[in-house]
Design an enzyme around this catalytic site. Structure first.
Site, mmCIF file in Angstrom:
data_model
loop_
_atom_site.group_PDB
_atom_site.id
_atom_site.type_symbol
_atom_site.label_atom_id
_atom_site.label_comp_id
_atom_site.label_asym_id
_atom_site.label_seq_id
_atom_site.Cartn_x
_atom_site.Cartn_y
_atom_site.Cartn_z
ATOM 1 N N ASP A 100 7.686 11.406 13.176
ATOM 2 C CA ASP A 100 6.528 12.261 13.440
ATOM 3 C C ASP A 100 6.920 13.683 13.046
ATOM 4 O OD1 ASP A 100 4.105 11.445 15.882
ATOM 5 O OD2 ASP A 100 4.055 13.243 14.613
ATOM 6 N N ASP A 208 1.560 15.581 11.960
ATOM 7 C CA ASP A 208 0.699 15.998 13.051
ATOM 8 C C ASP A 208 -0.244 17.117 12.611
ATOM 9 O OD1 ASP A 208 0.749 17.746 16.018
ATOM 10 O OD2 ASP A 208 0.358 15.583 15.993
ATOM 11 N N GLU A 265 -2.313 13.271 9.880
ATOM 12 C CA GLU A 265 -3.301 13.220 10.959
ATOM 13 C C GLU A 265 -4.243 14.393 10.736
ATOM 14 O OE1 GLU A 265 -3.859 13.581 15.794
ATOM 15 O OE2 GLU A 265 -2.589 14.941 14.633
ATOM 16 N N HIS A 337 -1.458 7.240 20.744
ATOM 17 C CA HIS A 337 -1.050 7.863 22.021
ATOM 18 C C HIS A 337 -2.056 8.889 22.507
ATOM 19 C CE1 HIS A 337 -0.009 10.468 18.797
ATOM 20 N NE2 HIS A 337 0.137 11.465 19.648
ATOM 21 N N ASP A 338 -3.118 9.132 21.708
ATOM 22 C CA ASP A 338 -4.168 10.099 22.076
ATOM 23 C C ASP A 338 -5.487 9.429 22.428
ATOM 24 O OD1 ASP A 338 -3.199 12.481 19.480
ATOM 25 O OD2 ASP A 338 -2.510 12.278 21.550
HETATM 26 O O1 TEU Z 1 -3.251 15.404 18.080
HETATM 27 C C1 TEU Z 1 -4.195 16.250 17.546
HETATM 28 C C2 TEU Z 1 -5.500 15.912 18.070
HETATM 29 O O2 TEU Z 1 -6.429 15.842 17.399
HETATM 30 C C3 TEU Z 1 -5.568 15.578 19.452
HETATM 31 O O3 TEU Z 1 -5.236 16.634 20.197
HETATM 32 C C4 TEU Z 1 -6.926 15.174 19.797
HETATM 33 O O4 TEU Z 1 -7.825 16.137 19.559
HETATM 34 C C5 TEU Z 1 -7.030 14.865 21.179
HETATM 35 O O5 TEU Z 1 -5.910 14.344 21.663
HETATM 36 C C6 TEU Z 1 -8.076 13.858 21.284
HETATM 37 O O6 TEU Z 1 -8.256 13.739 22.546
HETATM 38 C C7 TEU Z 1 -1.920 15.639 17.689
HETATM 39 C C8 TEU Z 1 -1.026 14.689 18.452
HETATM 40 O O7 TEU Z 1 -1.372 13.380 18.124
HETATM 41 C C9 TEU Z 1 -1.236 14.977 19.922
HETATM 42 O O8 TEU Z 1 -0.544 14.063 20.733
HETATM 43 C C10 TEU Z 1 -0.752 16.383 20.195
HETATM 44 O O9 TEU Z 1 -1.052 16.697 21.513
HETATM 45 C C11 TEU Z 1 -1.435 17.374 19.265
HETATM 46 O O10 TEU Z 1 -1.512 16.955 17.923
HETATM 47 C C12 TEU Z 1 -0.646 18.676 19.231
HETATM 48 O O11 TEU Z 1 0.593 18.441 18.627
#
Ligand code: TEU
Length: 563
Positions: A100, A208, A265, A337-338
């Site tokens: 990542d 990310d 992403e 994970h989000d």
């Molecule tokens: O996620 C970016 C992102 O789009 C998320 O924050 C999303 O908007 C949200 O979680 C949806 O609910 C990335 C990573 O995947 C996330 O885990 C991190 O928190 C974020 O970037 C910051 O690094």
């Protein structure tokens, strides 16, 4: 594999969230030796790539997406030696490792930022976004922030540093200051770090929020969400003016002709932009994560939950399949994970959990693109029964609760939205068996294990030929053995049907029909000429009805014929 086609077009990626995967030393946190101990399980599933969410040193303000040292391993996860063993052992089992890459921001404890904030004339000051208060405003006063942008984790995107009287930009938490990619020194430092990981045998990067690295340098205000309130900064930092230039430069400086997998992403990316980001001749990234299909049950915000409509899902998937058919490539995912667990979101996590989980997997994996399986998805893991706010750990959820309740929203309503949509639903520990704490740890898990682990766990799933695990294993095998799955043309059928998802894939005289019943009822399907064809995969035993197709609750079928 078709000649000259990149390997990742027939690959399936498995995402590991190290904090919650497997704990080898009883401290309640997953770790790298824990992952190593489960490589045989992953090899049995048949996945080709392991994507590790961040394992770098980090104060864990956002569970590792706040990095304080890019070229190390967080001690709670292990050591660089453990990492090297993981790479070696994964490669020995035919699996690649994708790291990542979190370079839109660092931790505020990263030496780069510690230096940058130390004084206005520090050589690294311009490695981040520092600005004085809004003209005519007193530093620290509400509204004095240089722009009115709202952060992803509630509150403004600017934090005042009293020592220098200036603000720094953080799109996420105040402990995640944004790097200034306009500065070539920053970019070269990042490219050197990436080459260092490739030197350790890494096979690619998941990047990310990589479509947020180029900002509108005039830093305009966004349209306020509410009168006098914070504003929407997205138009000023999503897919910014130099985004393509930076990714092309990274590709030249780091990837070259290495056989890597790179996935960006990209929240808010459009199909048209994705074609540009993933067009091979432009040499930027191989694929992107887009969010349209995981925003279908959301209104003004992710907490404004709306009913899911199958037609909407088919509309967006259909557009992306068609839009990236000739140029570029899709990633395919339900979970990460989000996101909350898809079986609880678009399926049925009650009596039809296994049927709906296998149906959702079938529909996704038979699309054209690279599938991503998030840990526990292959078991049909569900959302968790969070009770109170104290059950949550995710900074996005905790901050949202505080902000919403302070703003006068009904705590019970806010909690209800968290229960359904919180990222913590994806982060409950992996359920390995029915022993205490699901065999995840011999200690106290950092986040409570879902109490349904007694029934839903890897040991039980591996032992049960009709489990979600074995269905996913067959889906992955199909992608490895049937070229039409990876490379076939996609055709959406029944676009307006609110119950059944249907589409074909075709390649060199072979045609597949995939059907998925998104309801708990039996649904007849009017697709003449298929009922008698060869059923190569299903989540029910064949019903022997060659006369017509009637899908049972949450049924999935894949037919094959030669034309
Ligand atoms: O996620 C970016 C992102 O789009 C998320 O924050 C999303 O908007 C949200 O979680 C949806 O609910 C990335 C990573 O995947 C996330 O885990 C991190 O928190 C974020 O970037 C910051 O690094």
């Amino acid at each position: 594999m078709r000649v000259n086609e990149p390997w990742w077009k027939t690959a399936v990626v498995y995402q590991i969230y190290p904090r919650s995967f497997a704990d080898s030393n009883g401290d309640g946190m997953g770790d790298l030796p824990g992952v190593i101990g489960r490589l045989d399980y992953l090899q049995r599933l048949g996945v080709d790539v392991l994507w590790l969410s961040p394992v770098y040193p980090s104060p864990q303000d956002d569970n590792g997406y706040d990095i304080s040292d890019y070229q190390g391993i967080e001690p709670v996860f292990g050591s660089l030696d453990d990492f090297d063993i993981l790479v070696r052992e994964a490669h020995a089992r035919g699996m690649r490792i994708v790291m990542d890459l979190v370079v839109n921001h660092t931790s505020d404890e990263h030496p780069w930022f510690v230096e940058s904030r130390s004084s206005k004339d520090n050589p690294k000051r311009d490695w981040y976004w520092w600005r004085p208060p809004r003209p005519g405003m007193q530093a620290g006063h509400p509204g004095a922030e240089p722009t009115n942008w709202a952060s992803f984790f509630s509150g403004p995107t600017w934090e005042l540093d009293p020592a220098t009287g200036e603000y720094y930009l953080h799109l996420f938490s105040r402990k995640q200051p944004d790097l200034n990619w306009e500065n070539p020194e920053v970019r070269q430092a990042i490219y050197a770090m990436m080459r260092w990981w490739l030197g350790r045998g890494v096979d690619g990067f998941r990047m990310d929020v990589i479509n947020m690295i180029s900002k509108d340098t005039s830093l305009p205000d966004g349209v306020p969400f509410a009168a006098g309130g914070l504003g929407n900064g997205w138009p000023h930092f999503v897919c910014g003016p130099r985004n393509h230039e930076f990714l092309a430069e990274m590709n030249r400086e780091v990837f070259g002709d290495r056989p890597l997998l790179t996935v960006g992403e990209m929240p808010g990316v459009t199909l048209e932009q994705a074609v540009e980001f993933t067009a091979p001749e432009r040499r930027e990234v191989d694929m992107v994560f887009q969010f349209e299909h995981v925003n279908l049950d959301q209104g003004a915000s992710k907490w404004d939950i709306r009913p899911f409509h199958l037609r909407d899902l088919k509309a967006t998937f259909g557009r992306w399949q068609a839009g990236l058919a000739e140029v570029g490539w899709n990633s395919l995912y339900w979970n990460n994970h989000d996101q909350p667990r898809v079986v609880s979101r678009y399926g049925d996590d009650g009596p039809c959990r296994v049927k709906s989980a296998t149906m959702l997997g079938t529909v996704l994996h038979l699309h054209r693109g690279t599938p991503y399986v998030y840990q526990g998805e292959e078991l049909g893991m569900t959302n968790a029964p969070f009770t109170g706010i104290d059950d949550f750990r995710d900074i996005e959820s905790v901050n949202h609760y505080k902000e919403a309740v302070t703003a006068g929203q009904d705590p019970a309503a806010v909690l209800a939205a968290l229960r359904f949509m919180s990222r913590d639903n994806a982060r409950t520990p992996m359920q390995w068996d029915d022993s205490p704490n699901a065999g995840f740890t011999t200690g106290t898990p950092w986040l409570a294990v879902n109490p349904n682990y007694k029934d839903i766990n890897a040991a039980a799933a591996v032992a049960d030929p009709d489990s979600v695990f074995h269905h996913y294993r067959k889906l992955i095998e199909l992608r490895h053995t049937e070229p039409v799955v990876a490379h076939g043309d996609f055709t959406m059928l029944l676009p307006n049907d609110e119950h059944v998802y249907a589409f074909t894939r075709s390649l060199a005289g072979v045609e597949l029909l995939t059907l998925g019943n998104f309801t708990g009822r039996s649904i007849p399907v009017d697709l003449p000429g298929w009922a008698g064809e060869k059923l190569i995969l299903g989540n029910y035993p064949p019903d022997g009805n060659d006369g017509g197709i009637v899908l049972r609750p949450w049924e999935a079928r894949v037919y094959r014929r030669t034309v």
